[in-house]
Design a protein around this motif. Structure first.
Motif, PDB file in Angstrom:
ATOM      1  N   LYS A   1       0.824  -1.211   0.000  1.00  0.00           N
ATOM      2  CA  LYS A   1       0.000   0.000   0.000  1.00  0.00           C
ATOM      3  C   LYS A   1       0.861   1.266   0.000  1.00  0.00           C
ATOM      4  N   TYR A   2       2.090   1.181   0.457  1.00  0.00           N
ATOM      5  CA  TYR A   2       3.002   2.319   0.447  1.00  0.00           C
ATOM      6  C   TYR A   2       3.303   2.775  -0.986  1.00  0.00           C
ATOM      7  N   LEU A   3       3.275   1.858  -1.955  1.00  0.00           N
ATOM      8  CA  LEU A   3       3.495   2.245  -3.348  1.00  0.00           C
ATOM      9  C   LEU A   3       2.291   3.017  -3.887  1.00  0.00           C
ATOM     10  N   LYS A   4       1.094   2.506  -3.617  1.00  0.00           N
ATOM     11  CA  LYS A   4      -0.128   3.204  -4.033  1.00  0.00           C
ATOM     12  C   LYS A   4      -0.205   4.582  -3.386  1.00  0.00           C
ATOM     13  N   LYS A   5       0.171   4.661  -2.114  1.00  0.00           N
ATOM     14  CA  LYS A   5       0.154   5.948  -1.407  1.00  0.00           C
ATOM     15  C   LYS A   5       1.102   6.942  -2.079  1.00  0.00           C
ATOM     16  N   TRP A   6       2.298   6.483  -2.453  1.00  0.00           N
ATOM     17  CA  TRP A   6       3.255   7.370  -3.118  1.00  0.00           C
ATOM     18  C   TRP A   6       2.683   7.865  -4.439  1.00  0.00           C
ATOM     19  N   ILE A   7       2.066   6.978  -5.213  1.00  0.00           N
ATOM     20  CA  ILE A   7       1.455   7.374  -6.480  1.00  0.00           C
ATOM     21  C   ILE A   7       0.378   8.416  -6.251  1.00  0.00           C
TER      22      ILE A   7
ATOM     23  N   HIS B   1      13.789   3.972  -9.734  1.00  0.00           N
ATOM     24  CA  HIS B   1      14.746   4.462  -8.732  1.00  0.00           C
ATOM     25  C   HIS B   1      14.071   4.902  -7.435  1.00  0.00           C
ATOM     26  N   VAL B   2      12.806   5.238  -7.487  1.00  0.00           N
ATOM     27  CA  VAL B   2      12.052   5.567  -6.270  1.00  0.00           C
ATOM     28  C   VAL B   2      11.551   4.291  -5.592  1.00  0.00           C
ATOM     29  N   PHE B   3      10.949   3.385  -6.372  1.00  0.00           N
ATOM     30  CA  PHE B   3      10.268   2.232  -5.795  1.00  0.00           C
ATOM     31  C   PHE B   3      11.186   1.071  -5.422  1.00  0.00           C
ATOM     32  N   ASP B   4      12.224   0.812  -6.193  1.00  0.00           N
ATOM     33  CA  ASP B   4      13.079  -0.342  -5.889  1.00  0.00           C
ATOM     34  C   ASP B   4      13.671  -0.267  -4.483  1.00  0.00           C
ATOM     35  N   PRO B   5      14.222   0.869  -4.039  1.00  0.00           N
ATOM     36  CA  PRO B   5      14.726   0.920  -2.662  1.00  0.00           C
ATOM     37  C   PRO B   5      13.622   0.722  -1.617  1.00  0.00           C
ATOM     38  N   MET B   6      12.409   1.193  -1.915  1.00  0.00           N
ATOM     39  CA  MET B   6      11.298   1.019  -0.984  1.00  0.00           C
ATOM     40  C   MET B   6      10.959  -0.468  -0.836  1.00  0.00           C
ATOM     41  N   VAL B   7      10.888  -1.170  -1.959  1.00  0.00           N
ATOM     42  CA  VAL B   7      10.566  -2.597  -1.941  1.00  0.00           C
ATOM     43  C   VAL B   7      11.661  -3.379  -1.221  1.00  0.00           C
ATOM     44  N   ARG B   8      12.907  -3.062  -1.531  1.00  0.00           N
ATOM     45  CA  ARG B   8      14.014  -3.763  -0.874  1.00  0.00           C
ATOM     46  C   ARG B   8      13.979  -3.557   0.637  1.00  0.00           C
ATOM     47  N   THR B   9      13.693  -2.320   1.060  1.00  0.00           N
ATOM     48  CA  THR B   9      13.617  -2.032   2.496  1.00  0.00           C
ATOM     49  C   THR B   9      12.471  -2.786   3.152  1.00  0.00           C
ATOM     50  N   GLN B  10      11.294  -2.743   2.524  1.00  0.00           N
ATOM     51  CA  GLN B  10      10.114  -3.391   3.101  1.00  0.00           C
ATOM     52  C   GLN B  10      10.235  -4.912   3.158  1.00  0.00           C
ATOM     53  N   THR B  11      11.050  -5.501   2.291  1.00  0.00           N
ATOM     54  CA  THR B  11      11.193  -6.964   2.260  1.00  0.00           C
ATOM     55  C   THR B  11      12.546  -7.425   2.810  1.00  0.00           C
ATOM     56  N   ASN B  12      13.257  -6.545   3.457  1.00  0.00           N
ATOM     57  CA  ASN B  12      14.598  -6.871   3.968  1.00  0.00           C
ATOM     58  C   ASN B  12      15.487  -7.451   2.871  1.00  0.00           C
ATOM     59  N   ASN B  13      15.425  -6.813   1.692  1.00  0.00           N
ATOM     60  CA  ASN B  13      16.229  -7.186   0.520  1.00  0.00           C
ATOM     61  C   ASN B  13      15.904  -8.575  -0.041  1.00  0.00           C
ATOM     62  N   ARG B  14      14.760  -9.133   0.312  1.00  0.00           N
ATOM     63  CA  ARG B  14      14.360 -10.418  -0.232  1.00  0.00           C
ATOM     64  C   ARG B  14      13.770 -10.269  -1.635  1.00  0.00           C
ATOM     65  N   ALA B  15      13.107  -9.127  -1.902  1.00  0.00           N
ATOM     66  CA  ALA B  15      12.480  -8.885  -3.205  1.00  0.00           C
ATOM     67  C   ALA B  15      12.957  -7.551  -3.759  1.00  0.00           C
TER      68      ALA B  15
END
Length: 143
Positions: free
Chosen positions: A56-62, A109-123
């Motif tokens: 939901k953090y991605l949708k919120k950013w959009i 470049h905005v979303f990839d670091p967010m996803v990595r942080t939220q998944t502890n670099n798993r995704a």
């Protein structure tokens, strides 16, 4: 590697291509779509690459940055004057290039670091595809 995709559709926002020698130099809008391809080497405990209920953090950013906004290239010579005089009438978002291609790279470049942080670099994100209405699209894949 496993992948999955999530799309955000019908996002209304405007842009202009100030270098264009035709009608694209004028501010105009589209109903955009953003499709993100996620990847991982090991799924989560549910067998998911990414739990769509937890992005939901991605949708919120959009919604906060793009929805009903007007996008400007950083180098647009009219940007500052427009924002100074009319900035109270619209939401503005400035990025290096507001073309489909530029937006795809920027979103990566905005979303990839967010996803990595939220998944502890798993995704992570392997591709961002931007649709400008239903006729035109561009994608960014990091090298």
């Amino acid at each position: 590697m496993l992948t999955c995709k999530k799309s955000y559709r019908d996002i209304p926002f405007a842009h202009r291509q100030h270098h264009h020698n035709g009608h694209c130099a004028l501010i105009h809008g589209h109903n955009w779509a953003i499709t993100l391809t996620f990847a991982c080497n090991q799924t989560d405990e549910n067998g998911f690459v990414l739990d769509f209920g937890k992005v939901k953090y991605l949708k919120k950013w959009i919604e906060e940055n793009l929805d009903h906004a007007c996008l400007f290239n950083e180098s647009d010579p009219e940007k500052d004057a427009l924002l100074q005089q009319f900035g109270h009438l619209f939401k503005a978002y400035t990025l290096p290039s507001c073309s489909c291609e530029g937006l795809a790279e920027h979103i990566y470049h905005v979303f990839d670091p967010m996803v990595r942080t939220q998944t502890n670099n798993r995704a992570w994100i392997t591709e961002v595809e931007i649709d400008e209405d239903s006729k035109n699209s561009a994608a960014y894949r990091p090298t």
